[in-house]
Design an enzyme around this catalytic site. Structure first.
Site, PDB file in Angstrom:
ATOM      1  N   ASP A   1     -17.451 -55.164  33.126  1.00 43.33           N
ATOM      2  CA  ASP A   1     -16.750 -55.510  31.848  1.00 43.33           C
ATOM      3  C   ASP A   1     -16.075 -57.102  32.097  1.00 43.33           C
ATOM      4  OD1 ASP A   1     -14.402 -56.427  30.104  1.00 43.33           O
ATOM      5  OD2 ASP A   1     -13.836 -54.023  30.419  1.00 43.33           O
TER       6      ASP A   1
ATOM      7  N   TYR B   1      -8.853 -51.405  33.245  1.00 40.44           N
ATOM      8  CA  TYR B   1      -8.022 -51.510  32.108  1.00 40.44           C
ATOM      9  C   TYR B   1      -7.531 -49.854  31.902  1.00 40.44           C
ATOM     10  CZ  TYR B   1      -6.860 -50.927  27.062  1.00 40.44           C
ATOM     11  OH  TYR B   1      -6.165 -50.644  25.870  1.00 40.44           O
TER      12      TYR B   1
ATOM     13  N   ARG C   1     -24.634 -47.733   8.989  1.00 38.94           N
ATOM     14  CA  ARG C   1     -24.447 -47.290  10.470  1.00 38.94           C
ATOM     15  C   ARG C   1     -25.061 -47.815  11.520  1.00 38.94           C
ATOM     16  NH1 ARG C   1     -25.779 -42.525  11.996  1.00 38.94           N
ATOM     17  NH2 ARG C   1     -26.341 -41.600  10.114  1.00 38.94           N
TER      18      ARG C   1
ATOM     19  N   LYS D   1     -10.836 -59.739  21.962  1.00 41.18           N
ATOM     20  CA  LYS D   1     -10.036 -60.529  22.737  1.00 41.18           C
ATOM     21  C   LYS D   1     -10.684 -61.855  22.677  1.00 41.18           C
ATOM     22  CE  LYS D   1      -7.957 -56.692  23.974  1.00 41.18           C
ATOM     23  NZ  LYS D   1      -8.565 -55.560  23.467  1.00 41.18           N
TER      24      LYS D   1
END
Length: 401
Positions: free
Chosen positions: A185, A113, A60, A210
Site C-alpha cells: 500500500d 490502516y 461496469r 487521498k
C-alpha cells in the site's frame, strides 16, 4: 522507449496517460458517462466483448475516462498494468479476495490502516485464511514468518497513522524466495516519493481518494503491477463483483493528479517544518515523521523514498483530554477523517484511521489515544506552525494542562 519514461515526475503528472483520450481537439480528457457502447458490426462487437480487440462494452467493465485515470497512474508508478476501483478499500479487499483461498496464509504487519486490519482480523479468518501479524519494522521476524510459507506478504509503508517504515526491497526478496505475492500500500508515500514496483513488489495499491486526487472531492482506488496477467485477474474479479470507479470521479482524480508533483513536494516541506516545531513543544510527548533523524527507520526511508511525504503524527501529554481542547482551536485545519488534500487535516486515530478498532486493539498496535494524525496541506508553513502554536498556547494558558 515510451517518451514518458524519460520525463520528470512533474511532466508525467500533467501529460501522462491522457493523449489517447483527447477527442475533437479537446485539451482535457472528457467525462464519458455512457453505461453501454454500441456496435453495428456484430463480429467487431464479439471481438471487443471477448477481449480480442480494444474497446468498451459496458460501464461496469471499462470506461474511457476511467481508463485514462488508470493510464496516468501507470505512468507515474512505472507500471505495465492497472485496474481501478470505487474506493481504496475496494482495491485492497478485491485484491486479497482475488488471490486468497481457504487454507492460505498471509503475512503482514501490525500497523496497517484500520480498515485493512479489520479485513485481516474479522473477514479473512472465517474464510479459513490464516493471518500472521509481525511487528512493523522487525524485518527478521517478517522474514522468519514468510519462510514458513505464505500466499501473500502484505505491507503498508509508511503506515497509517504512525508512519512506520518497512524495507520494501528486503521484504520483496524474502517474499519472492518463498513464492509469495508481495503487495504494498503506497498511499502515504505517493508515486512522487516511492515506487514499490521498482523495489521488487508485485502489486502496488493506492487509495486515490487521498494524495492522488488531492482535493477531497472524489473516491477511488487502484492496483498496479508489471505482470499483466496478474493484474488482469484482479480486474476480472472487480468487473464481476462490481466495485467500479465512477467516470466523474475518474475525471476529478485526473484533474487533481496534474498538480500531484507540486502538491506532494510542498506538503512534504510543510510536514518536515511542522515536525521539527512539534519536537520542541512542551505538550508533545513524541513526534512520528520518517524525515526526522530520530525516526527509528529514518535510514531505510532515506534509501527507498525520494521524499518523506506530507503525513506525520504526534502524541500529546494529557491524552484524549488534550486532544479535545487542542484541535478545536486550529483555524487552518479540517478536523476530519481524510488525508492528502490541499488543506491541512487533523484528527485522532480513534476517530480517523482506526475508528473501527477498540481502544485495546489500538493500544496493541502502539497507537495511544492521545495520538493526533496530521495531513499537511499546501498552506504556507509559517501559518500552519503559528496556528498550532496559538492552539498549544490556549491549552497551556487557558485550560492549564
Amino acid at each position: 522507449m515510451n517518451y514518458h519514461e524519460k520525463a520528470k515526475m512533474g511532466t508525467k503528472s500533467v501529460w501522462g496517460g491522457e493523449k489517447d483520450y483527447l477527442v475533437h481537439g479537446a485539451s482535457q480528457v472528457p467525462i464519458v458517462p455512457s453505461v453501454a457502447y454500441t456496435y453495428d458490426d456484430m463480429d467487431e462487437w464479439y471481438e471487443v466483448a471477448t477481449g480480442r480487440k480494444k474497446g468498451h462494452i459496458y460501464g461496469r467493465n471499462t470506461n474511457p475516462t476511467v481508463q485514462a485515470f488508470e493510464d496516468k497512474v501507470k505512468v507515474l508508478e512505472g507500471a505495465k498494468a492497472a485496474t481501478s476501483f470505487s474506493t481504496g478499500m475496494a482495491a485492497i479487499s478485491n485484491t486479497l479476495d482475488t488471490f486468497l483461498r481457504p487454507g492460505d496464509r498471509i503475512v503482514t504487519i501490525k500497523d496497517t490502516y484500520g480498515g485493512t486490519n479489520k479485513i485481516f482480523t474479522e473477514f479473512l479468518p472465517p474464510k479459513a485464511i490464516e493471518v500472521q501479524f509481525c511487528e512493523t519494522g522487525n524485518h527478521e521476524e517478517i522474514e522468519r514468518e514468510v519462510e514458513k510459507g505464505c500466499k501473500i506478504l502484505y505491507l503498508e509503508t509508511p503506515t497509517n497513522p504512525t508512519v512506520k517504515i518497512t524495507d520494501i526491497e528486503r521484504m520483496s526478496r524474502a517474499g519472492k524466495a518463498a513464492g509469495a505475492l508481495v503487495v504494498v500500500d503506497n498511499t502515504f508515500a505517493t508515486p512522487v516519493n516511492q515506487n514499490p514496483l521498482k523495489l521488487g513488489a508485485d502489486l502496488v495499491i493506492h487509495s486515490a481518494t487521498k494524495f492522488l486526487g488531492g482535493h477531497a472531492d472524489a473516491l477511488g482506488g487502484i492496483v498496479l503491477g508489471d505482470d499483466e496477467e496478474m493484474v488482469e485477474k484482479v480486474f476480472h474479479y472487480r468487473e464481476i463483483n462490481g466495485a467500479t470507479m465512477d467516470p466523474f470521479a475518474a475525471y476529478l482524480l485526473l484533474r487533481g493528479m496534474k498538480t500531484l508533483d507540486l502538491r506532494v513536494k510542498r506538503q512534504a516541506e510543510n510536514a518536515m517544518k511542522l515536525a521539527q516545531y512539534l519536537q520542541k513543544t512542551d505538550l508533545v510527548d513524541e513526534v512520528f515523521y520518517p524525515g526526522l533523524p530520530t525516526h527509528p527507520n529514518h535510514d531505510i526511508a532515506k534509501k527507498q523514498m525520494s521524499g518523506f511525504g506530507g503525513m506525520l503524527s504526534f502524541s500529546v501529554k494529557g491524552g484524549v483530554d488534550t486532544v479535545r481542547d487542542l484541535l478545536p482551536q486550529l483555524q487552518y485545519s479540517h478536523r476530519a477523517a481524510n488525508l492528502g488534500a490541499v488543506e491541512t487535516t487533523v484528527g485522532p486515530a480513534r476517530t480517523t484511521s482506526h475508528i473501527e478498532c477498540t481502544p485495546e486493539e489500538r493500544a496493541a498496535m502502539g497507537i495511544p489515544e492521545g495520538l493526533i494524525r496530521v495531513s499537511c496541506g499546501i498552506e504556507d508553513a509559517e501559518d500552519i506552525i503559528n496556528d498550532f502554536d496559538q492552539a498549544f498556547s490556549y491549552v497551556k494558558n487557558v485550560v492549564k494542562i
